[in-house]
Design a protein around this motif. Structure first.
Motif, mmCIF file in Angstrom:
data_model
loop_
_atom_site.group_PDB
_atom_site.id
_atom_site.type_symbol
_atom_site.label_atom_id
_atom_site.label_comp_id
_atom_site.label_asym_id
_atom_site.label_seq_id
_atom_site.Cartn_x
_atom_site.Cartn_y
_atom_site.Cartn_z
ATOM 1 N N GLY A 101 0.785 -1.223 0.000
ATOM 2 C CA GLY A 101 0.000 0.000 0.000
ATOM 3 C C GLY A 101 0.816 1.272 0.000
ATOM 4 O O GLY A 101 0.270 2.360 -0.190
ATOM 5 N N HIS A 102 2.132 1.149 0.215
ATOM 6 C CA HIS A 102 2.991 2.322 0.184
ATOM 7 C C HIS A 102 3.431 2.615 -1.254
ATOM 8 O O HIS A 102 3.676 1.707 -2.047
ATOM 9 C CB HIS A 102 4.231 2.125 1.062
ATOM 10 C CG HIS A 102 3.936 2.117 2.518
ATOM 11 N ND1 HIS A 102 3.655 0.962 3.214
ATOM 12 C CD2 HIS A 102 3.862 3.129 3.412
ATOM 13 C CE1 HIS A 102 3.443 1.254 4.487
ATOM 14 N NE2 HIS A 102 3.559 2.569 4.635
ATOM 15 N N GLU A 103 3.568 3.875 -1.579
ATOM 16 C CA GLU A 103 3.975 4.284 -2.918
ATOM 17 C C GLU A 103 5.452 4.008 -3.136
ATOM 18 O O GLU A 103 6.284 4.243 -2.250
ATOM 19 C CB GLU A 103 3.699 5.785 -3.091
ATOM 20 C CG GLU A 103 3.953 6.292 -4.490
ATOM 21 C CD GLU A 103 3.644 7.768 -4.626
ATOM 22 O OE1 GLU A 103 2.658 8.098 -5.301
ATOM 23 O OE2 GLU A 103 4.393 8.598 -4.048
ATOM 24 N N LEU A 104 5.792 3.482 -4.308
ATOM 25 C CA LEU A 104 7.182 3.274 -4.711
ATOM 26 C C LEU A 104 7.540 4.250 -5.834
ATOM 27 O O LEU A 104 6.737 4.483 -6.734
ATOM 28 C CB LEU A 104 7.403 1.847 -5.208
ATOM 29 C CG LEU A 104 7.417 0.729 -4.165
ATOM 30 C CD1 LEU A 104 7.583 -0.616 -4.856
ATOM 31 C CD2 LEU A 104 8.524 0.945 -3.146
ATOM 32 N N VAL A 105 8.738 4.805 -5.751
ATOM 33 C CA VAL A 105 9.251 5.703 -6.777
ATOM 34 C C VAL A 105 10.165 4.913 -7.702
ATOM 35 O O VAL A 105 11.148 4.313 -7.261
ATOM 36 C CB VAL A 105 10.017 6.883 -6.146
ATOM 37 C CG1 VAL A 105 10.610 7.783 -7.235
ATOM 38 C CG2 VAL A 105 9.106 7.680 -5.234
ATOM 39 N N VAL A 106 9.846 4.883 -8.980
ATOM 40 C CA VAL A 106 10.675 4.217 -9.988
ATOM 41 C C VAL A 106 11.610 5.261 -10.591
ATOM 42 O O VAL A 106 11.182 6.365 -10.946
ATOM 43 C CB VAL A 106 9.798 3.589 -11.096
ATOM 44 C CG1 VAL A 106 10.662 2.873 -12.127
ATOM 45 C CG2 VAL A 106 8.785 2.635 -10.489
ATOM 46 N N TYR A 107 12.912 4.931 -10.716
ATOM 47 C CA TYR A 107 13.882 5.907 -11.201
ATOM 48 C C TYR A 107 14.887 5.262 -12.140
ATOM 49 O O TYR A 107 15.069 4.041 -12.150
ATOM 50 C CB TYR A 107 14.600 6.572 -10.024
ATOM 51 C CG TYR A 107 15.460 5.630 -9.199
ATOM 52 C CD1 TYR A 107 16.830 5.538 -9.425
ATOM 53 C CD2 TYR A 107 14.894 4.853 -8.195
ATOM 54 C CE1 TYR A 107 17.622 4.677 -8.675
ATOM 55 C CE2 TYR A 107 15.673 3.996 -7.440
ATOM 56 C CZ TYR A 107 17.038 3.911 -7.689
ATOM 57 O OH TYR A 107 17.806 3.047 -6.950
ATOM 58 N N ASP A 108 15.528 6.100 -12.948
ATOM 59 C CA ASP A 108 16.566 5.673 -13.889
ATOM 60 C C ASP A 108 17.845 5.446 -13.088
ATOM 61 O O ASP A 108 18.544 6.387 -12.719
ATOM 62 C CB ASP A 108 16.766 6.752 -14.958
ATOM 63 C CG ASP A 108 17.772 6.356 -16.023
ATOM 64 O OD1 ASP A 108 18.288 5.220 -15.979
ATOM 65 O OD2 ASP A 108 18.046 7.186 -16.915
ATOM 66 N N ALA A 109 18.174 4.169 -12.864
ATOM 67 C CA ALA A 109 19.196 3.834 -11.877
ATOM 68 C C ALA A 109 20.628 3.958 -12.386
ATOM 69 O O ALA A 109 21.555 3.767 -11.603
ATOM 70 C CB ALA A 109 18.965 2.403 -11.355
ATOM 71 N N VAL A 110 20.847 4.278 -13.659
ATOM 72 C CA VAL A 110 22.235 4.493 -14.097
ATOM 73 C C VAL A 110 22.836 5.701 -13.383
ATOM 74 O O VAL A 110 24.066 5.840 -13.313
ATOM 75 C CB VAL A 110 22.334 4.668 -15.620
ATOM 76 C CG1 VAL A 110 21.871 3.426 -16.351
ATOM 77 C CG2 VAL A 110 21.583 5.898 -16.097
ATOM 78 N N HIS A 111 21.981 6.586 -12.862
ATOM 79 C CA HIS A 111 22.470 7.764 -12.140
ATOM 80 C C HIS A 111 22.704 7.482 -10.657
ATOM 81 O O HIS A 111 23.133 8.380 -9.928
ATOM 82 C CB HIS A 111 21.466 8.915 -12.291
ATOM 83 C CG HIS A 111 21.284 9.361 -13.703
ATOM 84 N ND1 HIS A 111 22.071 10.320 -14.298
ATOM 85 C CD2 HIS A 111 20.401 8.951 -14.656
ATOM 86 C CE1 HIS A 111 21.680 10.500 -15.550
ATOM 87 N NE2 HIS A 111 20.678 9.690 -15.798
ATOM 88 N N ASP A 112 22.417 6.275 -10.221
ATOM 89 C CA ASP A 112 22.591 5.877 -8.834
ATOM 90 C C ASP A 112 24.027 5.394 -8.642
ATOM 91 O O ASP A 112 24.464 4.429 -9.277
ATOM 92 C CB ASP A 112 21.592 4.759 -8.509
ATOM 93 C CG ASP A 112 21.579 4.390 -7.027
ATOM 94 O OD1 ASP A 112 22.579 4.652 -6.329
ATOM 95 O OD2 ASP A 112 20.564 3.825 -6.581
ATOM 96 N N HIS A 113 24.785 6.069 -7.791
ATOM 97 C CA HIS A 113 26.191 5.721 -7.541
ATOM 98 C C HIS A 113 26.339 4.249 -7.221
ATOM 99 O O HIS A 113 27.226 3.548 -7.751
ATOM 100 C CB HIS A 113 26.705 6.594 -6.395
ATOM 101 C CG HIS A 113 28.131 6.325 -5.998
ATOM 102 N ND1 HIS A 113 28.518 5.214 -5.270
ATOM 103 C CD2 HIS A 113 29.264 7.027 -6.235
ATOM 104 C CE1 HIS A 113 29.821 5.245 -5.072
ATOM 105 N NE2 HIS A 113 30.300 6.343 -5.646
ATOM 106 N N ARG A 114 25.468 3.741 -6.364
ATOM 107 C CA ARG A 114 25.549 2.337 -5.955
ATOM 108 C C ARG A 114 25.375 1.391 -7.147
ATOM 109 O O ARG A 114 26.104 0.411 -7.307
ATOM 110 C CB ARG A 114 24.474 2.053 -4.909
ATOM 111 C CG ARG A 114 24.337 0.589 -4.496
ATOM 112 C CD ARG A 114 23.167 0.441 -3.549
ATOM 113 N NE ARG A 114 21.917 0.839 -4.159
ATOM 114 C CZ ARG A 114 21.050 -0.015 -4.711
ATOM 115 N NH1 ARG A 114 21.304 -1.301 -4.719
ATOM 116 N NH2 ARG A 114 19.927 0.433 -5.242
ATOM 117 N N VAL A 115 24.412 1.678 -7.997
ATOM 118 C CA VAL A 115 24.136 0.821 -9.152
ATOM 119 C C VAL A 115 25.260 0.920 -10.185
ATOM 120 O O VAL A 115 25.646 -0.081 -10.800
ATOM 121 C CB VAL A 115 22.777 1.179 -9.768
ATOM 122 C CG1 VAL A 115 22.533 0.395 -11.051
ATOM 123 C CG2 VAL A 115 21.663 0.914 -8.767
#
Length: 446
Positions: A101-115
């Motif tokens: 029931g909680h909202e999830l934010v989908v994002y372009d993960a190439v900009h994620d340092h960890r990814v």
């Protein structure tokens, strides 16, 4: 970024279900690397998905537009979380409801340092995960622990620089087969040509077809691309002419190296007449769309007709395919050539086809012309000096003098300028005057 178990399940259900369709349909047209025609997207579906981390997936998506018969495929790395950190908020694709029931934010993960760190580490280790296969070239090392940063100026692809040592290019639009940006530099490095960075690792997909997805090359630290250098007031109007001569030599050496690394073939007896017919067809199409071009049409037809009777064209060979000032880097006192991908929207067969080296030559000449009309004022005389210097340098290393083949050079350049008129009228109307001036110059100098 920590994820709860519910968040992880939410990412899996998002990828494996149909929840992404509406998000991507709205998000894709706004991305610089999306090469769609601008018409309505009628369908988005996931063609392949591999989990890179519990909250991150690598995707191949299939995109169908209303006016296109064939669908296109694109590469995405998507993550999902309840609350993205501020540095990733510009990468948000959209929001969906999670299973709890909680909202999830989908994002372009190439900009994620960890990814980004995870992706390079996966390439470094090699092997296969899901639909992805990772490979490092023999005797090459991809070190771990390098700090990533996404290159902000990329358009048709996305590149990540690691510690100013390596650069990973992700091909956003994916086509079946080996990408020429991997194939050509690999062949040149094997033949000993030193001025193109040699790929050190790559990865591909096996589903829905075999295709190159990305490659790792040495990063040329401190390099400046030719377009930036040409527009720099400190060098543009004086010293760059000497660099244009050097660039001509580099281009000639590149063509000679390509002719050694790949087979060449002589043109057929009917090559030039057929080429003139193709140029004329492109002119008719462009003039119908841009009326300002129509008054030049008779003279342009004459230029193409003269070229058709000029004798044999040059041998056909592999060329760069999209050579301009933005595709060359100045570092440590010389030029390096990059980005052999060609036009991503064109079929792979077209991008890998043998062409006349004149196409690369006029690509650079047209780039000088654009640079000469940018900045604080028009400097066509500077562009003319660069053109002359470039052709002289090419003649010293490329096996022929472009200026000595004037009818062919004029026809190829006019054809390129016609293409530019149509492109600018469709995408950057304020720039249309630049190629129109070139058309006027070429037709008046017959």
């Amino acid at each position: 970024m920590n994820s709860t178990l519910a968040e992880m399940d939410g990412v899996r259900s998002l990828v494996l279900g149909s929840s992404l369709t509406e998000l991507l349909r709205r998000w894709l047209p706004g991305q610089r690397w999306y090469s769609g025609s601008g018409h309505r997207i009628t369908d988005v579906s996931v063609a392949a998905a591999t989990e890179l981390a519990p909250d991150c997936f690598h995707l191949l998506i299939r995109v169908q537009e209303s006016t296109e018969r064939d669908a296109a495929h694109y590469q995405l790395v998507l993550g999902a979380t309840r609350t993205p950190p501020p540095r990733l908020r510009h990468c948000v694709v959209g929001r969906v409801d999670g299973p709890d029931g909680h909202e999830l934010v989908v994002y372009d993960a190439v900009h994620d340092h960890r990814v980004a760190v995870l992706l390079l580490d996966r390439i470094r280790r090699g092997g296969t995960t899901g639909h992805l296969h990772f490979e490092s070239f023999p005797r090459s090392a991809v070190p771990a622990g390098l700090t990533p940063r996404v290159v902000s100026t990329e358009q048709s692809n996305t590149s990540i620089v690691y510690g100013d040592q390596l650069i990973l290019k992700l091909f956003r639009r994916v086509q079946r087969g080996t990408n020429p940006d991997l194939e050509v530099p690999t062949a040149l490095s094997r033949s000993g040509y030193p001025w193109v960075p040699a790929p050190s690792a790559w990865f591909c997909t096996t589903v829905p077809f075999w295709a190159t997805l990305g490659m790792v090359q040495p990063f040329i630290s401190g390099a400046v691309d030719g377009w930036t250098l040409a527009l720099n007031p400190a060098t543009a109007r004086d010293g760059f002419v000497e660099q244009a001569h050097h660039l001509g030599r580099t281009t000639g050496e590149l063509h000679m190296a390509l002719a050694s690394a790949f087979p060449t073939r002589p043109p057929t007896p009917h090559h030039l007449p057929r080429l003139a017919e193709e140029m004329t067809r492109r002119l008719v199409h462009a003039a119908a769309a841009v009326p300002a071009l129509s008054r030049h049409s008779p003279a342009l037809r004459d230029i193409f007709a003269v070229a058709s009777e000029a004798g044999d064209d040059l041998p056909l060979q592999r060329i760069h395919g999209d050579l301009h000032l933005g595709q060359v880097l100045w570092a440590r006192g010389r030029w390096h050539v990059v980005d052999f991908e060609g036009e991503p929207s064109q079929p792979m067969a077209e991008r890998c086809a043998d062409r006349s080296p004149m196409r690369d030559i006029v690509g650079m000449l047209r780039s000088f012309d654009y640079a000469g009309h940018m900045g604080r004022g028009a400097h066509p005389d500077w562009a003319d000096r660069c053109r002359t210097a470039f052709c002289a340098g090419y003649g010293e290393a490329g096996g022929f003098d472009p200026l000595a083949a004037e009818p062919l050079l004029r026809a190829y350049e006019a054809d390129r300028a016609v293409y530019e008129v149509l492109y600018e009228a469709s995408h950057r109307p304020d720039w249309t005057a630049v190629p129109l001036r070139a058309v006027a110059r070429l037709t008046s100098a017959r």
